[in-house]
Design a protein around this motif. Structure first.
Motif, PDB file in Angstrom:
ATOM      1  N   GLY A   1       0.818  -1.206   0.000  1.00 40.25           N
ATOM      2  CA  GLY A   1       0.000   0.000   0.000  1.00 40.25           C
ATOM      3  C   GLY A   1       0.854   1.259   0.000  1.00 40.25           C
ATOM      4  N   ALA A   2       0.203   2.384   0.260  1.00 37.23           N
ATOM      5  CA  ALA A   2       0.909   3.655   0.338  1.00 37.23           C
ATOM      6  C   ALA A   2       1.886   3.646   1.511  1.00 37.23           C
ATOM      7  CB  ALA A   2      -0.101   4.786   0.498  1.00 37.23           C
ATOM      8  N   ASP A   3       2.930   4.469   1.400  1.00 35.98           N
ATOM      9  CA  ASP A   3       3.972   4.469   2.431  1.00 35.98           C
ATOM     10  C   ASP A   3       3.470   4.940   3.790  1.00 35.98           C
ATOM     11  OD1 ASP A   3       5.733   3.556   0.550  1.00 35.98           O
ATOM     12  OD2 ASP A   3       6.851   5.426   0.340  1.00 35.98           O
ATOM     13  N   ASP A   4       2.314   5.627   3.845  1.00 34.74           N
ATOM     14  CA  ASP A   4       1.791   6.121   5.112  1.00 34.74           C
ATOM     15  C   ASP A   4       0.688   5.228   5.683  1.00 34.74           C
ATOM     16  OD1 ASP A   4      -0.208   6.662   3.314  1.00 34.74           O
ATOM     17  OD2 ASP A   4      -0.376   8.795   3.772  1.00 34.74           O
ATOM     18  N   SER A   5       0.568   3.981   5.167  1.00 29.98           N
ATOM     19  CA  SER A   5      -0.535   3.119   5.603  1.00 29.98           C
ATOM     20  C   SER A   5      -0.175   2.231   6.789  1.00 29.98           C
ATOM     21  CB  SER A   5      -1.038   2.261   4.440  1.00 29.98           C
ATOM     22  OG  SER A   5       0.003   1.468   3.900  1.00 29.98           O
ATOM     23  N   GLY A   6       1.042   2.346   7.298  1.00 32.66           N
ATOM     24  CA  GLY A   6       1.390   1.654   8.528  1.00 32.66           C
ATOM     25  C   GLY A   6       2.309   0.477   8.339  1.00 32.66           C
ATOM     26  N   GLY A   7       3.176   0.238   9.336  1.00 37.32           N
ATOM     27  CA  GLY A   7       4.145  -0.839   9.295  1.00 37.32           C
ATOM     28  C   GLY A   7       3.858  -1.911  10.322  1.00 37.32           C
ATOM     29  N   THR A   8       4.916  -2.353  11.016  1.00 34.72           N
ATOM     30  CA  THR A   8       4.814  -3.420  12.019  1.00 34.72           C
ATOM     31  C   THR A   8       5.653  -3.025  13.221  1.00 34.72           C
ATOM     32  OG1 THR A   8       4.541  -5.090  10.288  1.00 34.72           O
ATOM     33  CG2 THR A   8       5.197  -5.877  12.471  1.00 34.72           C
ATOM     34  N   ALA A   9       5.109  -3.216  14.403  1.00 36.12           N
ATOM     35  CA  ALA A   9       5.816  -2.880  15.645  1.00 36.12           C
ATOM     36  C   ALA A   9       5.993  -4.132  16.493  1.00 36.12           C
ATOM     37  CB  ALA A   9       5.051  -1.818  16.432  1.00 36.12           C
ATOM     38  N   PHE A  10       7.062  -4.136  17.302  1.00 36.81           N
ATOM     39  CA  PHE A  10       7.413  -5.279  18.150  1.00 36.81           C
ATOM     40  C   PHE A  10       7.459  -4.819  19.605  1.00 36.81           C
ATOM     41  CE2 PHE A  10       9.057  -5.961  13.931  1.00 36.81           C
ATOM     42  CZ  PHE A  10       8.658  -7.264  13.659  1.00 36.81           C
ATOM     43  N   TYR A  11       7.100  -5.729  20.521  1.00 36.76           N
ATOM     44  CA  TYR A  11       6.812  -5.333  21.891  1.00 36.76           C
ATOM     45  C   TYR A  11       7.446  -6.251  22.936  1.00 36.76           C
ATOM     46  CZ  TYR A  11       3.341  -2.143  20.004  1.00 36.76           C
ATOM     47  OH  TYR A  11       2.734  -1.126  19.314  1.00 36.76           O
ATOM     48  N   ARG A  12       7.629  -5.682  24.125  1.00 38.27           N
ATOM     49  CA  ARG A  12       7.959  -6.427  25.337  1.00 38.27           C
ATOM     50  C   ARG A  12       6.774  -6.310  26.296  1.00 38.27           C
ATOM     51  NH1 ARG A  12      11.895  -3.448  27.034  1.00 38.27           N
ATOM     52  NH2 ARG A  12      13.486  -4.652  25.929  1.00 38.27           N
ATOM     53  N   HIS A  13       6.350  -7.439  26.868  1.00 35.75           N
ATOM     54  CA  HIS A  13       5.307  -7.417  27.885  1.00 35.75           C
ATOM     55  C   HIS A  13       5.944  -7.003  29.197  1.00 35.75           C
ATOM     56  CE1 HIS A  13       2.363  -9.630  30.653  1.00 35.75           C
ATOM     57  NE2 HIS A  13       1.721  -8.585  30.167  1.00 35.75           N
ATOM     58  N   ARG A  14       5.501  -5.890  29.748  1.00 33.01           N
ATOM     59  CA  ARG A  14       6.194  -5.309  30.902  1.00 33.01           C
ATOM     60  C   ARG A  14       6.187  -6.237  32.119  1.00 33.01           C
ATOM     61  NH1 ARG A  14       7.153   0.234  30.026  1.00 33.01           N
ATOM     62  NH2 ARG A  14       5.811   1.239  28.466  1.00 33.01           N
ATOM     63  N   ALA A  15       5.052  -6.852  32.421  1.00 35.82           N
ATOM     64  CA  ALA A  15       4.938  -7.630  33.655  1.00 35.82           C
ATOM     65  C   ALA A  15       5.835  -8.871  33.650  1.00 35.82           C
ATOM     66  CB  ALA A  15       3.482  -8.030  33.886  1.00 35.82           C
ATOM     67  N   THR A  16       5.955  -9.529  32.507  1.00 38.45           N
ATOM     68  CA  THR A  16       6.773 -10.741  32.431  1.00 38.45           C
ATOM     69  C   THR A  16       8.161 -10.491  31.846  1.00 38.45           C
ATOM     70  OG1 THR A  16       5.906 -11.278  30.237  1.00 38.45           O
ATOM     71  CG2 THR A  16       4.724 -12.188  32.145  1.00 38.45           C
ATOM     72  N   GLY A  17       8.325  -9.387  31.118  1.00 37.00           N
ATOM     73  CA  GLY A  17       9.582  -9.128  30.425  1.00 37.00           C
ATOM     74  C   GLY A  17       9.742  -9.896  29.133  1.00 37.00           C
ATOM     75  N   PHE A  18       8.718 -10.625  28.712  1.00 34.04           N
ATOM     76  CA  PHE A  18       8.827 -11.477  27.523  1.00 34.04           C
ATOM     77  C   PHE A  18       8.690 -10.645  26.247  1.00 34.04           C
ATOM     78  CE2 PHE A  18       6.704 -15.161  30.060  1.00 34.04           C
ATOM     79  CZ  PHE A  18       7.885 -15.376  30.748  1.00 34.04           C
ATOM     80  N   GLU A  19       9.554 -10.953  25.270  1.00 38.61           N
ATOM     81  CA  GLU A  19       9.441 -10.399  23.910  1.00 38.61           C
ATOM     82  C   GLU A  19       9.078 -11.479  22.907  1.00 38.61           C
ATOM     83  OE1 GLU A  19      12.857  -7.047  24.906  1.00 38.61           O
ATOM     84  OE2 GLU A  19      13.273  -8.629  23.431  1.00 38.61           O
ATOM     85  N   THR A  20       9.354 -12.727  23.266  1.00 36.54           N
ATOM     86  CA  THR A  20       8.923 -13.881  22.486  1.00 36.54           C
ATOM     87  C   THR A  20       8.189 -14.834  23.422  1.00 36.54           C
ATOM     88  OG1 THR A  20      11.036 -15.010  22.864  1.00 36.54           O
ATOM     89  CG2 THR A  20      10.818 -13.758  20.819  1.00 36.54           C
ATOM     90  N   ILE A  21       7.298 -15.614  22.831  1.00 38.22           N
ATOM     91  CA  ILE A  21       6.509 -16.567  23.611  1.00 38.22           C
ATOM     92  C   ILE A  21       6.772 -17.968  23.074  1.00 38.22           C
ATOM     93  CG2 ILE A  21       4.215 -17.204  24.418  1.00 38.22           C
ATOM     94  CD1 ILE A  21       5.143 -14.406  25.289  1.00 38.22           C
ATOM     95  N   ASP A  22       7.232 -18.866  23.962  1.00 41.00           N
ATOM     96  CA  ASP A  22       7.435 -20.267  23.593  1.00 41.00           C
ATOM     97  C   ASP A  22       6.519 -21.137  24.439  1.00 41.00           C
ATOM     98  OD1 ASP A  22       8.642 -20.369  26.105  1.00 41.00           O
ATOM     99  OD2 ASP A  22      10.684 -20.476  25.302  1.00 41.00           O
ATOM    100  N   VAL A  23       6.679 -22.439  24.310  1.00 43.32           N
ATOM    101  CA  VAL A  23       5.794 -23.360  25.027  1.00 43.32           C
ATOM    102  C   VAL A  23       5.895 -23.163  26.537  1.00 43.32           C
ATOM    103  CG1 VAL A  23       5.360 -25.789  25.522  1.00 43.32           C
ATOM    104  CG2 VAL A  23       5.799 -25.087  23.173  1.00 43.32           C
ATOM    105  N   GLN A  24       7.104 -22.941  27.039  1.00 48.73           N
ATOM    106  CA  GLN A  24       7.291 -22.780  28.475  1.00 48.73           C
ATOM    107  C   GLN A  24       6.721 -21.452  28.978  1.00 48.73           C
ATOM    108  OE1 GLN A  24       9.864 -23.925  26.410  1.00 48.73           O
ATOM    109  NE2 GLN A  24       9.400 -26.025  27.053  1.00 48.73           N
ATOM    110  N   ARG A  25       6.853 -20.399  28.185  1.00 50.80           N
ATOM    111  CA  ARG A  25       6.409 -19.080  28.632  1.00 50.80           C
ATOM    112  C   ARG A  25       4.907 -18.856  28.464  1.00 50.80           C
ATOM    113  NH1 ARG A  25      10.851 -14.739  26.245  1.00 50.80           N
ATOM    114  NH2 ARG A  25      12.574 -15.284  27.661  1.00 50.80           N
TER     115      ARG A  25
END
Length: 222
Positions: A119-143
């Motif tokens: 789409g147009a360059d102003d239609s939005g990208g992708t953002a990545f996050y950390r969950h503050r309470a757990t500190g997790f940035e990725t989620i696996d089977v254990q987490r």
């Protein structure tokens, strides 16, 4: 020629790849999408989806192979799990709770996600996050159990407002973001907490020529 930039994001230093000039014929892809039949998306995607041209992955294979080898260190095979054109259409006030939050697509570290912006360059990208309470940035089977229990408790106490998430919030810290530019792709592990970065003034049209048109795909490293 594809232009590949690698990043390691957040405290977990997970790799992502940003690829400009990803497809040799983005105008042809946009024209194909304009004539395609879109249907409501499955899972939690807030919009519509349609089938890709049969030769899509043949066209982007050289760039994908470079990314897998040089960014993810993978020299084995790859299997396509799902892929489609996607257009964001859901207005903020109609978003489910899940659609207002960052999410992960799979807990398997061998699952890879691809977003190809068309789409147009102003239609939005992708953002990545950390969950503050757990500190997790990725989620696996254990987490996953601890993460989901904590998040569900947070949402019961303080549900997110009816809006696409933008930047950091009380529950999530944005650790990185990729701007959406036409014919740019971002490739990352599906276990990363992420969300579409949908601007407040984004055009949420079901017309792929006007709306936030992307290709979204999920692959498995074998």
């Amino acid at each position: 020629m594809p232009d590949i930039v690698a990043r390691q994001i957040g405290t977990e230093r997970q790799p992502i790849a940003i690829v400009d000039h990803f497809h040799p014929d983005p105008d042809g892809l946009r024209a194909f999408a304009a004539a395609a039949r879109f249907e409501p998306a499955r899972r939690q995607y807030p919009g519509m989806r349609a089938a890709l041209p049969d030769d899509y992955f043949d066209a982007v294979r050289p760039a994908m192979l470079q990314v897998l080898v040089h960014v993810f260190g993978h020299r084995g095979g790859i299997a396509l799990l799902d892929a489609s054109f996607s257009v964001v259409t859901t207005p903020p006030e109609r978003l489910s709770i899940e659609q207002r939050l960052p999410h992960f697509d799979a807990v398997d570290p061998n699952r890879i996600a691809l977003v190809h912006y068309l789409g147009a360059d102003d239609s939005g990208g992708t953002a990545f996050y950390r969950h503050r309470a757990t500190g997790f940035e990725t989620i696996d089977v254990q987490r996953a159990p601890a993460y989901l229990d904590t998040l569900n408790a947070e949402v019961r106490t303080a549900p997110p407002p009816p809006a696409y998430i933008v930047g950091s919030t009380a529950q999530f810290e944005q650790v990185s973001a990729v701007d959406g530019r036409c014919n740019r792709a971002v490739i990352y592990r599906s276990a990363l907490l992420h969300s579409g970065a949908i601007p407040a003034d984004a055009v949420l049209s079901d017309d792929p020529a006007r709306g936030r048109l992307t290709v979204t795909a999920f692959l498995s490293l074998t």
